[in-house]
Design a protein around this motif. Structure first.
Motif, short mmCIF file in Angstrom:
data_model
loop_
_atom_site.label_atom_id
_atom_site.label_comp_id
_atom_site.label_asym_id
_atom_site.label_seq_id
_atom_site.Cartn_x
_atom_site.Cartn_y
_atom_site.Cartn_z
N UNK A 20 -24.05 24.73 41.35
CA UNK A 20 -24.31 25.02 40.06
C UNK A 20 -24.00 24.13 39.07
N UNK A 21 -22.72 23.54 39.76
CA UNK A 21 -21.91 22.74 38.81
C UNK A 21 -21.86 21.17 39.32
N UNK A 22 -22.80 20.92 40.32
CA UNK A 22 -22.96 19.43 40.79
C UNK A 22 -23.37 18.53 39.56
N UNK A 23 -22.85 17.47 39.78
CA UNK A 23 -23.15 16.31 38.94
C UNK A 23 -24.69 16.10 38.66
N UNK A 24 -24.93 15.44 37.40
CA UNK A 24 -26.35 15.17 36.97
C UNK A 24 -26.89 14.19 37.71
N UNK A 25 -26.10 13.17 38.20
CA UNK A 25 -26.62 12.07 38.78
C UNK A 25 -25.91 11.86 40.07
N UNK A 26 -26.77 11.30 41.03
CA UNK A 26 -26.32 11.04 42.41
C UNK A 26 -25.41 9.92 42.48
N UNK A 27 -25.70 8.74 41.68
CA UNK A 27 -25.16 7.66 41.65
C UNK A 27 -23.71 7.80 40.97
N UNK A 28 -22.80 6.81 41.08
CA UNK A 28 -21.49 6.56 40.32
C UNK A 28 -22.04 6.52 38.70
N UNK A 29 -21.21 7.09 37.89
CA UNK A 29 -21.31 7.06 36.56
C UNK A 29 -20.41 5.69 36.10
N UNK A 30 -21.03 4.95 35.22
CA UNK A 30 -20.26 3.65 35.16
C UNK A 30 -19.81 3.71 33.36
N UNK A 31 -18.43 3.62 33.20
CA UNK A 31 -17.83 3.35 32.02
C UNK A 31 -17.44 2.09 31.66
N UNK A 32 -17.71 1.88 30.40
CA UNK A 32 -17.10 0.47 29.68
C UNK A 32 -15.53 0.10 29.75
N UNK A 33 -15.04 -0.71 30.46
CA UNK A 33 -13.56 -0.75 30.54
C UNK A 33 -12.94 -1.62 29.38
N UNK A 34 -13.28 -1.26 28.19
CA UNK A 34 -12.71 -2.17 27.16
C UNK A 34 -11.35 -2.46 26.95
N UNK A 35 -10.93 -3.81 26.67
CA UNK A 35 -9.65 -4.10 26.83
C UNK A 35 -8.76 -3.79 26.10
N UNK A 36 -8.66 -2.55 25.70
CA UNK A 36 -7.34 -1.95 25.00
C UNK A 36 -6.87 -0.67 25.44
N UNK A 37 -5.57 -0.18 25.27
CA UNK A 37 -5.06 0.90 25.73
C UNK A 37 -5.80 2.29 25.65
N UNK A 53 -14.08 18.17 37.83
CA UNK A 53 -14.73 19.55 37.22
C UNK A 53 -16.21 19.49 37.39
N UNK A 54 -17.00 18.25 37.64
CA UNK A 54 -18.23 18.05 37.68
C UNK A 54 -18.82 17.66 39.07
N UNK A 55 -17.85 16.99 39.82
CA UNK A 55 -18.00 16.65 41.21
C UNK A 55 -18.95 15.23 41.10
N UNK A 56 -18.55 14.66 39.89
CA UNK A 56 -19.28 13.42 39.70
C UNK A 56 -18.46 12.14 40.35
N UNK A 57 -19.06 11.02 40.91
CA UNK A 57 -18.27 9.88 40.92
C UNK A 57 -18.19 9.02 40.01
N UNK A 58 -17.28 8.38 39.64
CA UNK A 58 -17.49 7.26 38.50
C UNK A 58 -16.86 6.08 38.92
N UNK A 59 -16.99 4.89 37.90
CA UNK A 59 -16.37 3.82 38.04
C UNK A 59 -16.37 2.84 36.94
#
Length: 337
Positions: A20-37, A53-59
Motif C-alpha cells: 500500500x505504500x509502494x512507490x508511485x512509479x517503477x522507474x527511478x525518480x530523477x532530481x535536478x542536481x543544481x550546483x549549490x549546497x 519510506x516510499x520504496x522508491x528508487x532515485x537518481x
C-alpha cells in the motif's frame, strides 16, 4: 525480550503494509542536481525519505540552473528541490504557462540576497567604517576596499560569472554610480567567492561582496547587509533591460519553491503529497549548512544529521507507515562523524 518482540511486530506490520505504500512509479525518480549546497542537502533529504519510506528508487542529474530546469520542462527530470522564481522568472514562468511544470510547494520562505560587509567593519570599538550603512555610503569608503590590481579603485566581489545575479549586480554598480569607484570582480565559482570572504574574515580585513542566504557562510560568519532602496518590481526588472540604468532597488525576498514536471506529478500523487508537506526555514538551512562545512560532511551525511535532529519537522511530511520505515532505516545509520 519485550523490545525484540515489539521490533518483530513492527517489522511484520511494515512488511504486510508495504504494498500500500509502494512507490508511485517503477522507474527511478530523477532530481535536478543544481550546483549549490542547499539544493544538494534538500535533494539528499528527499531521496532518503523516498528510498526508505516510499520504496522508491532515485537518481540525481548534476548540472547548472538553466539546463536542468529545461530538463524538468521536457520531462527528463522529475523534481527540483529549489526553484528561485525571481532569478529564473522568464524561463520558469514559460514552463508554468505552457503546462509543462508545476510548483508543488514552498521549501523555505524569505531567502535573501544582497551586498554584505563583515560585521567587525561596522560594529564594535575597532570598527573601520561605523557609518557605513547603505550602498550610498560606499563612495566615501572606496579606499577601504582597495583592489590590489587597480589600487585607485575599491573592489566589489560580484556574484559568480554566468549567474543571473552577476548581471543584476553589474547593473546595480552602474545605477548606484559606483562603476568609477569600484572594480567589478567576478569569481569563477561559488567556492572561489566564499574562499575570498573567509580569508578576509579570518584576517579581519575589509571586503565588499554579494552573497545570499541560506548558505553555510552566513550561518557561520556574522555579516551585515547594506541598505538599498526598497524593492520595486518595475525598477528591478528594468535593471537587466536597460544598458545604463539610473535606478536600482534591493533584491526581493524570495519564497524558494519545489518544482516538478507536470506529467510526473500526475503519475506520482503520493510523492507530490509528501513534497507539498516538505517545508524548512532559512535559519534551519543556514545552521545545517554551517554544520556541514565545519564537520566536512557531504550532502548525504548532512541529510542524516537533519533527519535525526529535526524529527519534529519531517514527521509531519509523511504518513505514519512511511515515518516508521524511515525511523527504522535511521536506526541502522551511525551518527555523522
Amino acid at each position: 525480550m519485550y523490545q525484540s518482540i515489539s521490533t518483530f511486530f513492527i517489522l511484520l506490520c511494515l512488511t504486510f503494509s508495504s504494498p500500500a505504500n509502494a512507490c508511485d512509479v517503477e522507474r527511478p525518480i530523477t532530481f535536478a542536481g543544481l550546483d549549490w549546497q542547499s539544493n544538494a542537502v534538500h535533494t539528499a533529504i528527499a531521496e532518503f525519505i523516498l528510498n526508505e519510506g516510499f520504496d522508491c528508487r532515485t537518481e540525481v542529474i548534476p548540472g547548472t540552473t538553466i539546463p536542468l530546469l529545461q530538463g524538468v520542462a521536457r520531462g527528463d527530470i522529475d523534481i527540483v528541490m529549489e526553484v528561485w522564481p525571481d532569478t529564473v522568472n522568464v524561463m520558469w514562468n514559460r514552463g508554468l504557462r505552457d503546462g509543462k511544470v508545476i510548483e508543488i510547494g514552498v521549501n523555505f520562505e524569505g531567502a535573501s540576497q544582497g551586498w554584505y560587509v563583515p560585521a567587525y567593519m561596522v560594529t564594535g570599538n575597532n570598527a573601520l567604517a561605523p557609518e557605513l550603512k547603505s550602498v550610498t555610503d560606499l563612495i566615501k569608503y572606496q579606499n577601504l576596499f582597495t583592489d590590489p590590481e587597480e589600487p585607485k579603485k575599491g573592489r566589489f566581489y560580484n556574484c559568480i560569472a554566468g549567474w543571473n545575479c552577476e548581471i543584476i549586480n553589474s547593473a546595480k554598480l552602474k545605477a548606484y554610480g559606483l562603476s568609477q569607484y569600484y572594480t567589478n570582480f567576478r569569481p569563477g565559482t561559488g567556492v572561489a567567492l566564499s574562499a575570498a570572504i573567509v580569508s578576509a574574515y579570518k584576517k579581519r580585513q575589509p571586503i565588499l561582496t554579494y552573497y545570499w542566504s541560506p548558505t553555510w557562510l552566513l550561518g557561520k560568519y556574522e555579516m551585515v547587509k547594506l541598505e538599498e532602496p526598497v524593492y520595486d518590481s518595475e525598477v528591478f526588472s528594468n535593471l537587466i533591460k536597460q544598458k545604463n540604468p539610473q535606478q536600482a532597488s534591493a533584491y526581493p525576498l524570495i519564497n524558494v519553491v519545489i518544482g516538478a514536471n507536470l506529467r510526473f506529478a500526475e503519475d506520482a500523487p503520493t510523492v507530490v503529497d509528501f513534497l507539498k508537506n516538505y517545508q524548512t526555514s532559512v535559519d534551519i538551512v543556514n545552521e545545517l549548512l554551517a554544520n556541514m562545512y565545519d564537520r566536512k560532511l557531504d550532502a548525504k551525511v548532512a541529510a542524516i544529521y537533519f533527519l535525526k535532529k529535526y524529527k519534529d519537522y519531517w514527521y509531519t511530511w509523511v504518513e505514519p507507515i512511511a515515518r516508521d520505515k524511515i525511523l527504522l532505516a535511521l536506526d541502522t545509520v551511525g551518527e555523522p562523524k
